[in-house]
Write an enzyme that holds these catalytic residues in place. Structure first.
Site, mmCIF file in Angstrom:
data_model
loop_
_atom_site.group_PDB
_atom_site.id
_atom_site.type_symbol
_atom_site.label_atom_id
_atom_site.label_comp_id
_atom_site.label_asym_id
_atom_site.label_seq_id
_atom_site.Cartn_x
_atom_site.Cartn_y
_atom_site.Cartn_z
ATOM 1 N NE ARG A 61 2.956 -4.267 -12.976
ATOM 2 C CZ ARG A 61 3.743 -5.045 -12.225
ATOM 3 N NH1 ARG A 61 4.521 -5.909 -12.783
ATOM 4 N NH2 ARG A 61 3.705 -4.974 -10.900
ATOM 5 C CB THR A 62 1.149 2.466 -13.073
ATOM 6 O OG1 THR A 62 0.391 1.252 -13.070
ATOM 7 C CG2 THR A 62 0.278 3.609 -13.542
ATOM 8 C CE LYS A 89 9.714 16.546 7.045
ATOM 9 N NZ LYS A 89 10.396 17.632 6.347
ATOM 10 N NE ARG A 111 -1.031 3.080 -8.764
ATOM 11 C CZ ARG A 111 -0.673 1.888 -9.265
ATOM 12 N NH1 ARG A 111 0.101 1.081 -8.561
ATOM 13 N NH2 ARG A 111 -1.087 1.496 -10.452
ATOM 14 C CG HIS A 139 -5.162 1.217 -12.773
ATOM 15 N ND1 HIS A 139 -4.496 2.210 -13.480
ATOM 16 C CD2 HIS A 139 -4.199 0.315 -12.397
ATOM 17 C CE1 HIS A 139 -3.200 1.918 -13.509
ATOM 18 N NE2 HIS A 139 -3.002 0.774 -12.867
HETATM 19 N N1 CP Z 1 -0.801 -2.891 -13.222
HETATM 20 C C1 CP Z 1 -0.335 -2.049 -12.280
HETATM 21 O O1 CP Z 1 -0.997 -1.069 -11.927
HETATM 22 O O2 CP Z 1 0.880 -2.390 -11.779
HETATM 23 P P1 CP Z 1 1.702 -1.497 -10.730
HETATM 24 O O3 CP Z 1 0.935 -1.548 -9.431
HETATM 25 O O4 CP Z 1 3.049 -2.154 -10.634
HETATM 26 O O5 CP Z 1 1.766 -0.113 -11.268
#
Ligand code: CP
Length: 314
Positions: A61-62, A89, A111, A139
């Protein structure tokens, strides 16, 4: 679009932005939601800006939501996935990012599994950084899209009762939601097995409840989280089957409440564990609205932070 500005150059976490920042992002996202529902979904706002999406952890999603948000704003984008990069590496995070920045990148969406990785980078590089999830820490765009989706369903969040159910201990979504909802004036409760509730979490101004039926009776909105087995180094629950028996939310539970209740989940869902399918797919659920709203909210964050480019570190 808005002439107002965020108080910060980066989005490292909800803890570090103000209630006014949150309102500004949510109001700006309303405009962008209208834009992405037009036949022509694109605006030229970030036409001269290049954004690197750095994903050192899996995401569906993100990652897609940021990429779509950037494309809708006409930014140039590059995508980086750690699994197919020279990180394998032995290259350090800072070397990796500095090499990417030397190719004239203006903003970074990242991320990373390490809590604080974004803070570390913000002390060493000069472009805007957006946290797309740092380990078990924060998040922030998830909490913003959650707040946007809650407001869309129930209106102003001041005084609304929100319970966050599940693996609070390992959840960056829980912490960002707590900061965001408290700043917006909501009442917040966390609910889960005692082993998955952090000690002293009440110091964040939240109620703690171990009985999910009582929590559901109390709340207007339940934001249900995934059990994050991949972050659990020891056993915190006897089994997923037992967790589902005691904490899994089923349609029969909701039917006994005799009230309106909104069910949310950040995804990915373990169907039959934290939510039964007849709840996840029911009229109570706004799970796919959350995903839709993620694009508009991320457009708002990117657009507003772009207005803070080339400023001294804040
Ligand atoms: N909600 C969320 O962060 O989903 P993903 O891990 O798929 O990005």
């Amino acid at each position: 679009m808005s002439e107002l500005q965020l108080s910060t150059k980066h989005l490292l976490g909800i803890k570090y932005i103000t209630a006014d920042d949150i309102h500004l992002i949510l109001n700006t996202a309303e405009n962008f939601k209208e834009v992405i529902n037009r036949p022509i979904k694109k605006v030229p706002s970030l036409r001269d800006i290049t954004i690197a999406n750095l994903f050192f952890e899996n995401s569906t999603r993100t990652r897609i939501s940021f990429e779509l948000a950037e494309k809708r704003l006409s930014a140039d984008i590059v995508n980086f996935s750690a699994s197919s990069s020279s990180v394998k590496k032995g290259e350090t995070l800072l070397d990796t990012v500095n090499n990417i920045l030397s190719m004239k990148v203006d903003m970074i969406v990242m991320r990373h599994p390490a809590p604080g990785a974004h803070f570390f980078l913000s002390n060493h590089i000069d472009v805007n950084i957006i946290n797309a999830g740092d380990g078990t820490h924060e998040h922030p765009t998830q909490a913003l899209l959650d707040a946007f989706s809650m407001k869309e369903r129930v209106g102003n969040l001041k005084g609304k009762k929100v319970v966050i159910v599940g693996d609070i201990l390992h959840s960056r979504v829980a912490l960002s939601n707590i900061f965001c909802l408290k700043k917006l004036g909501a009442e917040v409760m966390v609910c889960g097995p005692p082993t998955l509730i952090p000690k002293h979490i009440d110091q964040l101004g939240v109620e703690v409840e171990y009985d999910v039926k009582k929590a559901l009776k109390w709340c207007d909105i339940a934001n249900v989280l995934r059990i994050q087995l991949e972050r659990q180094d020891i056993k915190y629950i006897p089994s997923l089957r037992e967790y589902a028996m005691y904490y899994g939310i089923k349609k029969s539970m909701l039917d006994t409440l005799n009230k309106e209740i909104v069910i949310m989940h950040p995804g990915p869902i373990n169907r039959g564990v934290e939510l039964s399918s007849d709840v996840a797919d029911s009229e109570h659920s706004i799970i796919l609205d959350q995903v839709e709203n993620g694009v508009a909210v991320r457009m708002a964050v990117l657009y507003l932070l772009a207005g803070k480019r080339n400023l001294a570190k804040t």
